[in-house]
Design a protein around this motif. Structure first.
Motif, short mmCIF file in Angstrom:
data_model
loop_
_atom_site.label_atom_id
_atom_site.label_comp_id
_atom_site.label_asym_id
_atom_site.label_seq_id
_atom_site.Cartn_x
_atom_site.Cartn_y
_atom_site.Cartn_z
N PRO A 171 -4.04 14.39 -2.61
CA PRO A 171 -4.60 13.35 -1.74
C PRO A 171 -4.27 13.56 -0.27
O PRO A 171 -5.09 13.25 0.61
CB PRO A 171 -3.97 12.06 -2.29
CG PRO A 171 -3.72 12.37 -3.73
CD PRO A 171 -3.32 13.82 -3.76
N LEU A 172 -3.07 14.09 0.03
CA LEU A 172 -2.70 14.34 1.43
C LEU A 172 -3.64 15.34 2.07
O LEU A 172 -4.16 15.12 3.17
CB LEU A 172 -1.26 14.86 1.50
CG LEU A 172 -0.77 15.28 2.90
CD1 LEU A 172 -0.79 14.10 3.86
CD2 LEU A 172 0.62 15.90 2.81
N PHE A 173 -3.90 16.46 1.38
CA PHE A 173 -4.78 17.47 1.94
C PHE A 173 -6.23 16.98 1.98
O PHE A 173 -6.98 17.36 2.88
CB PHE A 173 -4.67 18.78 1.16
CG PHE A 173 -3.68 19.75 1.74
CD1 PHE A 173 -3.92 20.34 2.98
CD2 PHE A 173 -2.51 20.05 1.08
CE1 PHE A 173 -3.01 21.23 3.53
CE2 PHE A 173 -1.58 20.94 1.62
CZ PHE A 173 -1.84 21.53 2.85
N ILE A 178 -10.83 15.61 5.47
CA ILE A 178 -11.75 14.60 5.99
C ILE A 178 -11.56 14.44 7.49
O ILE A 178 -12.52 14.34 8.26
CB ILE A 178 -11.56 13.26 5.25
CG1 ILE A 178 -12.06 13.40 3.81
CG2 ILE A 178 -12.28 12.12 5.97
CD1 ILE A 178 -11.75 12.20 2.93
N THR A 179 -10.31 14.42 7.94
CA THR A 179 -10.03 14.27 9.38
C THR A 179 -10.62 15.41 10.20
O THR A 179 -11.25 15.19 11.24
CB THR A 179 -8.51 14.18 9.62
OG1 THR A 179 -8.00 13.01 8.97
CG2 THR A 179 -8.19 14.11 11.11
N ASN A 197 -15.50 13.13 -5.52
CA ASN A 197 -14.40 12.34 -5.00
C ASN A 197 -14.96 11.34 -3.99
O ASN A 197 -15.45 11.71 -2.91
CB ASN A 197 -13.38 13.27 -4.33
CG ASN A 197 -12.13 12.53 -3.88
OD1 ASN A 197 -12.17 11.35 -3.55
ND2 ASN A 197 -11.01 13.24 -3.85
N VAL A 198 -14.88 10.06 -4.32
CA VAL A 198 -15.51 9.03 -3.48
C VAL A 198 -14.80 8.86 -2.14
O VAL A 198 -15.34 8.19 -1.24
CB VAL A 198 -15.58 7.68 -4.21
CG1 VAL A 198 -16.49 7.78 -5.43
CG2 VAL A 198 -14.18 7.19 -4.62
N LYS A 199 -13.62 9.48 -1.96
CA LYS A 199 -12.97 9.40 -0.64
C LYS A 199 -13.86 9.98 0.44
O LYS A 199 -13.79 9.57 1.61
CB LYS A 199 -11.64 10.15 -0.68
CG LYS A 199 -10.50 9.38 -1.30
CD LYS A 199 -10.16 8.13 -0.51
CE LYS A 199 -9.66 8.44 0.89
NZ LYS A 199 -9.39 7.20 1.67
N PHE A 200 -14.72 10.95 0.09
CA PHE A 200 -15.57 11.58 1.09
C PHE A 200 -16.69 10.65 1.57
O PHE A 200 -17.37 10.97 2.55
CB PHE A 200 -16.13 12.90 0.58
CG PHE A 200 -15.15 14.03 0.72
CD1 PHE A 200 -15.20 14.88 1.82
CD2 PHE A 200 -14.13 14.21 -0.19
CE1 PHE A 200 -14.27 15.89 1.99
CE2 PHE A 200 -13.20 15.22 -0.04
CZ PHE A 200 -13.27 16.06 1.06
N LEU A 201 -16.85 9.50 0.92
CA LEU A 201 -17.79 8.52 1.44
C LEU A 201 -17.32 7.97 2.77
O LEU A 201 -18.12 7.39 3.52
CB LEU A 201 -17.99 7.39 0.42
CG LEU A 201 -18.65 7.79 -0.90
CD1 LEU A 201 -18.78 6.58 -1.82
CD2 LEU A 201 -20.00 8.43 -0.67
N TYR A 234 -19.40 5.08 -10.16
CA TYR A 234 -18.68 5.98 -9.25
C TYR A 234 -17.31 5.47 -8.84
O TYR A 234 -16.48 6.25 -8.37
CB TYR A 234 -19.54 6.26 -8.01
CG TYR A 234 -20.73 7.11 -8.34
CD1 TYR A 234 -20.58 8.47 -8.56
CD2 TYR A 234 -22.01 6.56 -8.48
CE1 TYR A 234 -21.67 9.27 -8.90
CE2 TYR A 234 -23.10 7.35 -8.81
CZ TYR A 234 -22.91 8.71 -9.03
OH TYR A 234 -23.99 9.50 -9.38
N PHE A 235 -17.08 4.18 -8.99
CA PHE A 235 -15.78 3.64 -8.59
C PHE A 235 -14.98 3.13 -9.78
O PHE A 235 -13.84 2.72 -9.62
CB PHE A 235 -15.96 2.52 -7.56
CG PHE A 235 -16.56 3.00 -6.27
CD1 PHE A 235 -15.75 3.42 -5.23
CD2 PHE A 235 -17.94 3.08 -6.12
CE1 PHE A 235 -16.30 3.87 -4.04
CE2 PHE A 235 -18.49 3.53 -4.93
CZ PHE A 235 -17.67 3.93 -3.89
N GLY A 236 -15.60 3.11 -10.97
CA GLY A 236 -14.89 2.71 -12.17
C GLY A 236 -14.49 1.25 -12.21
O GLY A 236 -13.50 0.89 -12.85
#
Length: 237
Positions: A171-173, A178-179, A197-201, A234-236
């Motif tokens: 998760p850190l990387f 993303i940054t 991975n929904v973090k890329f939203l 997608y988010f469960g």
């Protein structure tokens, strides 16, 4: 006023492997300076779609345009010269040094332009700058991912196409990837990112879902979140 034409547009794309069809009329578009996430589970056809867009696989049917030109039959090197760049899940040549990987990424750039671009990239990726002669294979998984991004950016593309940049990352990387992508996007780079991975939203201005090789939802993140079925899928939740 009429909307500006998209930088990249794929219409009715069908393709696959041998006799096995994977894409069934898939459609997507990316505007100039826009960030689009292609969201879907494993086996949805995301990688196949990206390979067709980059000319690494043929489109059986459908059309692809980039910057106003029909590129459906163009070889992949011509697409790269036109301003497209692709980063696969692997992304780097492990036996080559960091500097050599970046040189390959910028192989179609003019020497002076490449030198300026490398200065920008080494500023953006200080861990790479400190180890320019090190083999890519000596890097950690996260550092290799950063090198893969830098390599794809070395040619100063207009559009960066990425296949699951979160694969194998902590998760850190993921947050760091993303940054750095947000930084270059704010400078005008268009993005097409295939992910599950929904973090890329967090990066997305537009979302397209792909399920069973077919395009599903296409819209903004807020609309996706408001759709109960898609939210659960997608988010469960």
């Amino acid at each position: 006023m009429p909307a500006d034409p998209p930088l990249l547009a794929a219409r009715g794309i069908e393709s696959g492997y041998g006799k096995v069809q994977v894409l069934w009329g898939a459609e997507l578009a990316v505007g100039a300076r826009e960030s689009v996430v292609l969201l879907g589970p494993n086996g949805a056809g995301k990688t196949t779609a990206l390979k067709v867009l980059l000319g690494l696989m043929p489109a059986w049917r459908g059309t692809i345009s980039f910057a106003g030109s029909d590129i459906t039959l163009w070889p992949s090197d011509r697409r790269v010269r036109a301003g497209m760049a692709y980063m696969s899940e692997i992304g780097v040549f492990t036996a080559l040094s960091i500097a050599e990987n970046l040189a390959i990424g910028g192989q179609f750039a003019q020497p002076a332009a490449l030198r300026r671009r490398l200065d920008i990239l080494y500023d953006a990726f200080p861990d790479l700058a400190a180890r320019r002669s090190a083999a890519a294979g000596s890097l950690s998984g996260g550092q290799r991912k950063m090198l893969g991004i830098a390599k794809a950016l070395a040619g100063s593309p207009r559009l960066l196409v990425m296949d699951e940049p979160s694969a194998g990352l902590s998760p850190l990387f993921v947050g760091q990837v993303i940054t750095i992508l947000r930084q270059f996007h704010q400078d005008g780079l268009a993005l097409l990112i295939a992910e599950q991975n929904v973090k890329f939203l967090d990066l997305a201005e537009h979302v397209i879902t792909l399920e069973g090789g077919r395009t599903g939802f296409s819209g903004d993140v807020a609309t996706l979140m408001a759709d109960d079925r898609l939210h659960r899928a997608y988010f469960g939740l």
